[in-house]
Each structure stands twice: as structure tokens, then as C-alpha cells.
Design a protein around this motif. Sequence first.
Motif, mmCIF file in Angstrom:
data_model
loop_
_atom_site.group_PDB
_atom_site.id
_atom_site.type_symbol
_atom_site.label_atom_id
_atom_site.label_comp_id
_atom_site.label_asym_id
_atom_site.label_seq_id
_atom_site.Cartn_x
_atom_site.Cartn_y
_atom_site.Cartn_z
ATOM 1 N N LEU A 227 0.813 -1.207 0.000
ATOM 2 C CA LEU A 227 0.000 0.000 0.000
ATOM 3 C C LEU A 227 0.854 1.267 0.000
ATOM 4 N N ARG A 228 1.887 1.290 0.814
ATOM 5 C CA ARG A 228 2.759 2.447 0.931
ATOM 6 C C ARG A 228 4.206 1.993 1.070
ATOM 7 N N ILE A 229 5.114 2.892 0.709
ATOM 8 C CA ILE A 229 6.532 2.635 0.870
ATOM 9 C C ILE A 229 7.174 3.862 1.526
ATOM 10 N N SER A 230 8.045 3.599 2.458
ATOM 11 C CA SER A 230 8.719 4.667 3.197
ATOM 12 C C SER A 230 10.208 4.641 2.891
ATOM 13 N N VAL A 231 10.776 5.827 2.698
ATOM 14 C CA VAL A 231 12.211 5.987 2.480
ATOM 15 C C VAL A 231 12.778 6.704 3.716
ATOM 16 N N ARG A 232 13.741 6.112 4.351
ATOM 17 C CA ARG A 232 14.354 6.693 5.546
ATOM 18 C C ARG A 232 15.833 6.957 5.257
ATOM 19 N N GLY A 238 23.315 14.846 11.764
ATOM 20 C CA GLY A 238 22.005 15.448 11.646
ATOM 21 C C GLY A 238 20.896 14.444 11.871
ATOM 22 N N ALA A 239 19.672 14.973 11.836
ATOM 23 C CA ALA A 239 18.500 14.161 12.120
ATOM 24 C C ALA A 239 18.115 13.327 10.900
ATOM 25 N N PRO A 240 17.562 12.141 11.137
ATOM 26 C CA PRO A 240 17.091 11.325 10.010
ATOM 27 C C PRO A 240 15.951 12.023 9.274
ATOM 28 N N VAL A 241 15.834 11.677 7.997
ATOM 29 C CA VAL A 241 14.767 12.210 7.150
ATOM 30 C C VAL A 241 13.964 11.027 6.626
ATOM 31 N N GLU A 242 12.621 11.102 6.784
ATOM 32 C CA GLU A 242 11.761 10.006 6.324
ATOM 33 C C GLU A 242 10.622 10.569 5.505
ATOM 34 N N GLN A 243 10.318 9.857 4.419
ATOM 35 C CA GLN A 243 9.233 10.270 3.526
ATOM 36 C C GLN A 243 8.470 9.035 3.093
ATOM 37 N N THR A 244 7.116 9.102 3.196
ATOM 38 C CA THR A 244 6.252 7.974 2.827
ATOM 39 C C THR A 244 5.441 8.346 1.597
ATOM 40 N N LEU A 245 5.404 7.411 0.637
ATOM 41 C CA LEU A 245 4.705 7.639 -0.633
ATOM 42 C C LEU A 245 3.750 6.486 -0.903
ATOM 43 N N PRO A 246 2.573 6.764 -1.525
ATOM 44 C CA PRO A 246 1.672 5.674 -1.912
ATOM 45 C C PRO A 246 2.331 4.774 -2.960
ATOM 46 N N TRP A 247 2.099 3.470 -2.825
ATOM 47 C CA TRP A 247 2.683 2.507 -3.780
ATOM 48 C C TRP A 247 2.190 2.765 -5.203
ATOM 49 N N SER A 248 0.927 3.173 -5.332
ATOM 50 C CA SER A 248 0.368 3.405 -6.669
ATOM 51 C C SER A 248 1.032 4.572 -7.385
ATOM 52 N N GLU A 249 1.638 5.502 -6.628
ATOM 53 C CA GLU A 249 2.305 6.640 -7.245
ATOM 54 C C GLU A 249 3.717 6.288 -7.708
#
Length: 257
Positions: A227-232, A238-249
Motif C-alpha cells: 500500500l505504501r513505501i517509506s524511504v528513511r 544530523g536528524a534522520p529524514v523520512e518520507q512515505t509515498l503511496p505505492w500506486s504513485e
Amino acid sequence: MASALTPARPRRYTGAMTDPVSAQPEDTGPAAVPAPPPVRATYVVLGLFVASLLFGLWGVWRTVAGPGGASGAELAAGQARIESLEQQVATLTRSDQISREANRDLQGTLAERDEEISALRADVAFYERFVGSTAQRRGLAVHELVLTPQAGQAWHYTVTLTQNLNRGAVSSGRLVLAVEGTRDGQLEQLDWAALRQQPDASGVEYSFKYFQQVEGEIMLPPGFQPLRISVRLVPASGAPVEQTLPWSEVAPRAAAG
């Protein structure tokens, strides 16, 4: 003296009787029946007849065979013309085929060049957005994520990382992915180790000044519906950066296995 009136005694004719016709005077000259014409004259007449007959036959043959010979010559000329035209048609057909193939190849080449030009323009716009004098300053971020299906349950990922906040400074660290989805009607999250099928898998290293593409492979388990995929992103400082995107996109052209 005898009387003058004493009948005279008949004379007896003792000579043979003669046929009045045969009594005609005997002709001791040439025969009375005309002689046949000479043999040489007969052969001359016969030769003239045969010659005239042969001449007539020769004339008939010329009359019959003459047009036939002319028609045969015309037929041969027509056949040669047909063969010449057929050869020209074959040549023109082959030339047209070659031209079509060359045009098709040219169209394909032009389409490829158009794609390359579009990609280069996109790259130029991308570079200007990060390194241009008017570019907006941003820190470490995920600019784009693309997933491509492979054999079985494997997926190829391409992550584009960017930063232009600290120009000239090098951003380095590690990247990990996580996927959320369902299996057997239950929510499930797959971490980096599960996606790599390695219990001690470490993240993918990155190091760049302005941008970098990070690529690799992940594996989804059978029956799993993402359903979704997250990139960490875990930078060295520095602080970690995380971004979650819909799998369909990120995988619009393929369905999950």
C-alpha cells in the motif's frame, strides 16, 4: 451376110469383182492419220504447269506464313516489354520497401532523440532548480522514487536524493526502505531486513553534493499487497529524514504480485 440386127452376144466378165472403195487408185504417200505432238513440247507444258502450281503454293505460304511470322515477332517484343515492366515494378517495389523501412527507422530515431531531448531538458530544469542562482534552498530530501517490477516478487527501486542548502558540502549516510501492506487480510509492515531477505542487512550508502540516484532490489513475500513505501535517510550527521509515498504513485504501471 449377116443381118445387122443380130443381137450381140453378151460379154462374160471373168475378172474379179472389185469394191468401189477399194477400186480407188492406190495411194503410196504418207499415212492419212495425223501424228501425235512431239514429246519435248509435252514436258515443257507439264513443267510450266508444275512451276505455276509451285508458285501458287509459295504465294499461299507467304500469305499465310507472313502475318504469322510478324505476329510472332510482335509477341516476342511484347513479352520482352512485359518482362521489362515486371522488372521495373519489382525494382520500384523493393525501392519503396527500402524507403519505408528507412523512414520507419528514421521515425524511430527521431522519437528516441525527442525522448533524449525531453530528458535533457528535464535534467537542465532539475539542475537549475538546485544549483541555479534563483534556486530555492532545501536540505536533504527524497526528490523521486520509482519502482519497476522484476521477475517473481522482486522490485527494482531508484531513489533520487537532493540537497542544495549547503552548497559544496557533501551529504552522506545510509538509506533504508520499508513497505506497508496487507497479507491474508491483515496489515503488515516489512522492514529493510525483510525486504532484502537478510537479517543483518544494512542500508544503502549515499554520498553527494547536490543530488544522487540510489538503486537496488527488494523482494516482497507471496500474497503480500503493498500500500505504501517509506524511504528513511540516516545522514552521518544530523536528524534522520523520512518520507512515505503511496505505492500506486511510485509503481503506477504495475500491480503488486
